[in-house]
Design a protein around this motif. Structure first.
Motif, mmCIF file in Angstrom:
data_model
loop_
_atom_site.group_PDB
_atom_site.id
_atom_site.type_symbol
_atom_site.label_atom_id
_atom_site.label_comp_id
_atom_site.label_asym_id
_atom_site.label_seq_id
_atom_site.Cartn_x
_atom_site.Cartn_y
_atom_site.Cartn_z
ATOM 1 N N THR A 1 64.369 61.836 82.470
ATOM 2 C CA THR A 1 63.528 61.094 81.647
ATOM 3 C C THR A 1 63.218 59.573 82.685
ATOM 4 O O THR A 1 62.936 58.642 81.934
ATOM 5 N N HIS B 1 56.200 68.495 80.352
ATOM 6 C CA HIS B 1 57.097 68.141 81.148
ATOM 7 C C HIS B 1 57.086 68.026 82.707
ATOM 8 O O HIS B 1 57.898 67.937 83.510
ATOM 9 N N ASP C 1 70.774 60.972 81.206
ATOM 10 C CA ASP C 1 70.142 62.611 80.941
ATOM 11 C C ASP C 1 70.705 63.547 81.867
ATOM 12 O O ASP C 1 70.540 64.881 81.304
ATOM 13 N N PHE D 1 59.554 60.482 79.967
ATOM 14 C CA PHE D 1 59.433 61.764 79.272
ATOM 15 C C PHE D 1 60.205 62.823 79.961
ATOM 16 O O PHE D 1 60.995 62.454 80.854
ATOM 17 N N GLU D 2 60.491 63.816 79.300
ATOM 18 C CA GLU D 2 61.448 64.882 79.690
ATOM 19 C C GLU D 2 60.880 65.591 80.821
ATOM 20 O O GLU D 2 59.817 66.256 80.492
ATOM 21 N N GLU D 3 61.402 65.484 82.181
ATOM 22 C CA GLU D 3 60.714 65.723 83.287
ATOM 23 C C GLU D 3 61.317 67.006 83.866
ATOM 24 O O GLU D 3 62.394 66.757 84.319
#
Length: 564
Positions: free
Chosen positions: A105, A283, A77, A109-111
Motif C-alpha cells: 500500500t 491493484h 503491509d 492503495f493495495e498494489e
C-alpha cells in the motif's frame, strides 16, 4: 540519501549516536550508500532501516520518513510475508527470491508488486548476526510487460476473419481480453451502425446492458467516436457499485473504479467505427506502460474490425492492404521494443556511452539480445552484450535472468573471466540458457584500459582516433554451459584517447545472403568513417548504414568513446 543519513538524528533511534556505531555498521552503511544497486540495511533487533537512493522509489509515499524507522512499522503491509525470511537470516542463512509477488500500500492503495531480492546476514566480529542487507530489484514492470505481451501476442494470433462479421470479430478479441482480467477487469465494445448510432455489441466482466444504459459510459463512448480522442472515467465504484471487480487479480476482489474509453480506428476511415471500454485494475498504477498496453489492445481490435469490415464490403484496394501491412509491421515493432526496453530497464548512461536495441523486422516476438552498462567502484565500468538462442517470451525470460546475474557478478568482481565462469554455472541451471553467447569487459577510465573475455560471442571492434581498427579476439572461448569447468581467458587492451569501442550481437552483421565476415567488415568501415561523431550520433549512423535492410534477427549494440 547520503545527505539525509548524515543529517538524521540517530541518537533518537535504536542505533544510537553515529559516533557510537560499530565499524561493521559504518562500513555496511557506507557501502550501501555508495552503490547504485538498491540496498536496504536492517540493523539490530529493532530492524532499524538505512537505505540508499536506488531503494527510495520502492517505498513510495513512505520515503523519506522511513529512514531510521523499524521495518515492522514501515512495511506493515508485507510484514507477515517477510518476517519468516528475516528470522532465517538472523539465524545465519541467506535467502534469495525471484519475482516474488507482494501486495503493498505504498502509494495509498493495495498494489500488485514483484521483486527479485536477496537477504544477506551482516556479521559482527565473533560471528554474531547484527543486521540484514537486502539487495533488491523491483521486477514489477518486467513481470507486467511479459504478461501483457502474451495477451497482445494472442490478439495478434487471432485467425483472419473469413465471414465478414464485425461483431464476431470483436467478440473473439474480447474473449482474449476476458482471460486477462488481471489487466482488463472488464471490456465493452460499442459500434456505430449504418445510421451512425452507437450500440453495445459485446462485453465481458460487467452487469446487464440496462444498467450500463443508465450510466455515462455510453455518452463517453459517443464523445470518443465523435472526437477520436481517448477518455478516462473515474469513480465507477461510487456511481455504479458492483459493476465489475478485478476477479483475476492476484491481490483480492475489489471493485473497479476507473475505465479507459478508446477509439476503434482503422486506415481509410475518417471517423472511428466504435469505442472500446476497458476497465483498469484497482491493484495497478495507471502509468504510461499500462496506457500503452490498453492502446495497443485497442489497436489490435481495430485491426480485427478492419479486416471484418473489408470482407463485408468485398473490396480491398491494393493501397489499403499495403497501408494495413505497414501498420501491422509498425505495431509489431512497437510492441517488441516496448517489452524489450521494459526487460532491459531504463538506462541512465554514463558519459561516453551509447546503446541501441532493434527487434527483428515484422515480428511480435521479443528476442534474447541484451546490453548492459554497470557502474563499478574506482572509476570502472562493466559492459556486457549477450545473445540467448531463440525468440519469444522464453528467450526473453532467460535473457533477463542472465542479465541480472551478470550485473550482480560484476558488482562482486571486476574480472570478466570470473564473471563468465560463474555465468557458466548459472546457465547450466537455467533451461534454455545453454549455448548463449556473452562478451563481458571492464573499462578503467583512469588507466584507459579494457579487460575482456568472450563466451563464443562475435569479437568487439576497436577503432582508434587515427582510423586503425582491430577485432578483440584474444580472449575468445566457447558459449555458456557447453563444457564443464572451463577456465575463461582474459585479455587486456589499451584504449587510446578518442578511440571507439563497439560491442554487438550477430544481428548487426549477419545476413542470410552473405557471410558474416563481410558484415563485420562493413561494421568496421562505418565505425571508422564515423569515429569523429559523438557516440549517440555514431549509433544513429550504424543503425542507418547496417540495419536499413530490415534484418530478420534482433540487434543490440553498445558504443564507448575513450576520453582524452
Amino acid at each position: 540519501m547520503q545527505r539525509r543519513v548524515l543529517e538524521h538524528d540517530w541518537a533518537a533511534t535504536a542505533l544510537g549516536p553515529e559516533e557510537q556505531w560499530s565499524p561493521v555498521l559504518r562500513t555496511t552503511v557506507s557501502n550501501s550508500l555508495n552503490t547504485r544497486f538498491a540496498k536496504l540495511l536492517m540493523w539490530g533487533p529493532e530492524l532499524v532501516m538505512v537505505y540508499n537512493d536506488a531503494y527510495a522509489p520502492m517505498l513510495g509515499m513512505r520515503h523519506p520518513d522511513a529512514l531510521g524507522k523499524r521495518v515492522p512499522d514501515v512495511w506493515v503491509d508485507v510484514w507477515a510475508d517477510i518476517k519468516p525470511m528475516i528470522d532465517d537470516v538472523f539465524a545465519g542463512e541467506a535467502t534469495f527470491f525471484e519475482d516474488l509477488p507482494l501486495t503493498m500500500t505504498r502509494h495509498g492503495f493495495e498494489e500488485e508488486c514483484y521483486f527479485t531480492f536477496s537477504y544477506s546476514p551482516v556479521v559482527e566480529p565473533g560471528g554474531r548476526v547484527a543486521g540484514l542487507l537486502n539487495t533488491v530489484v523491483e521486477t514489477t514492470p518486467r513481470v507486467l510487460a511479459a504478461r501483457r505481451l502474451l495477451v497482445l501476442q494472442q490478439l495478434g494470433s487471432l485467425p483472419r476473419s473469413v465471414h465478414g462479421n464485425a461483431v464476431e470479430a470483436v467478440e473473439a478479441a474480447l474473449e482474449v481480453l476476458g482471460r486477462a482480467r488481471a489487466d482488463c477487469p472488464f471490456g465493452l465494445v460499442y459500434l456505430a451502425d449504418d445510421h451512425g448510432d452507437l450500440r453495445l455489441v459485446a462485453g465481458h466482466g460487467t452487469g446487464t446492458e440496462q444498467r450500463l444504459a443508465g450510466s455515462d459510459i455510453p455518452e463517453l463512448a459517443r464523445t470518443v467516436v465523435d472526437t477520436g480522442v481517448a477518455q478516462t472515467v473515474d469513480r465507477l465504484a461510487e456511481r455504479l457499485p458492483g459493476l465489475s471487480s478485478g476477479g483475476a487479480s492476484p491481490v483480492r476482489e475489489a471493485e473497479v473504479d476507473t475505465a479507459v474509453v478508446l477509439p476503434l480506428t482503422f486506415a481509410g476511415s475518417s471517423r472511428p467505427a466504435g469505442a472500446l471500454v476497458l476497465g483498469v485494475s484497482p491493484h495497478l498504477r495507471m502509468d504510461e506502460e499500462y496506457r500503452s498496453f490498453l492502446a495497443l489492445a485497442a489497436g489490435q481490435m481495430s485491426a480485427a474490425l478492419a479486416d471484418a469490415r473489408a470482407v463485408e464490403l468485398e473490396r480491398r484496394r491494393a493501397e489499403d492492404q499495403a497501408a494495413l501491412d505497414r501498420a501491422e509491421a509498425q505495431f509489431f515493432t512497437d510492441v517488441a521494443v516496448t517489452l524489450q526496453r521494459a526487460v532491459l530497464g531504463p538506462t541512465l548512461l554514463p558519459e561516453g556511452f551509447a546503446v541501441h536495441y532493434e527487434p527483428a523486422t515484422g515480428t511480435l516476438e521479443v528476442g534474447g539480445d541484451w546490453y548492459d552498462v554497470v557502474d563499478l567502484p574506482d572509476g570502472l565500468y562493466g559492459v556486457v552484450v549477450g545473445d540467448v538462442v531463440g525468440r519469444g517470451l522464453a528467450a526473453a525470460a532467460v535473457m533477463g535472468q542472465l542479465r541480472s546475474a551478470g550485473r550482480a557478478l560484476l558488482l562482486e568482481t571486476s574480472s570478466p573471466g570470473h564473471v563468465l565462469s560463474a555465468l557458466d554455472r548459472f546457465a547450466d541451471l537455467v533451461p534454455g540458457a545453454a549455448v548463449s553467447t556473452v562478451f563481458c569487459a571492464v573499462i578503467d577510465v583512469h588507466t584507459q584500459t579494457l579487460r575482456y573475455s568472450s563466451a563464443g560471442h562475435p569479437p568487439a571492434i576497436l577503432v582508434d582516433a587515427d582510423g586503425h581498427s582491430r577485432f578483440l579476439e584474444d580472449a575468445a572461448s566457447l558459449p555458456l554451459a557447453v563444457a564443464d569447468d572451463l577456465q575463461r581467458p582474459e585479455s587486456d587492451v589499451v584504449l587510446p584517447p578518442g578511440s571507439t569501442l563497439l560491442l554487438y550481437t550477430d544481428g548487426l552483421v549477419e545476413r542470410r545472403d552473405r557471410v558474416i565476415d563481410d558484415g563485420m567488415a562493413r561494421a568496421v568501415d562505418v565505425l571508422t568513417s564515423g569515429r569523429h561523431l559523438s557516440p549517440a550520433d555514431l549509433a544513429d549512423l550504424l543503425t542507418e548504414k547496417l540495419l536499413a535492410d530490415a534484418p530478420d534477427d534482433d540487434v543490440a549494440f553498445l558504443l564507448y568513446r575513450s576520453g582524452s
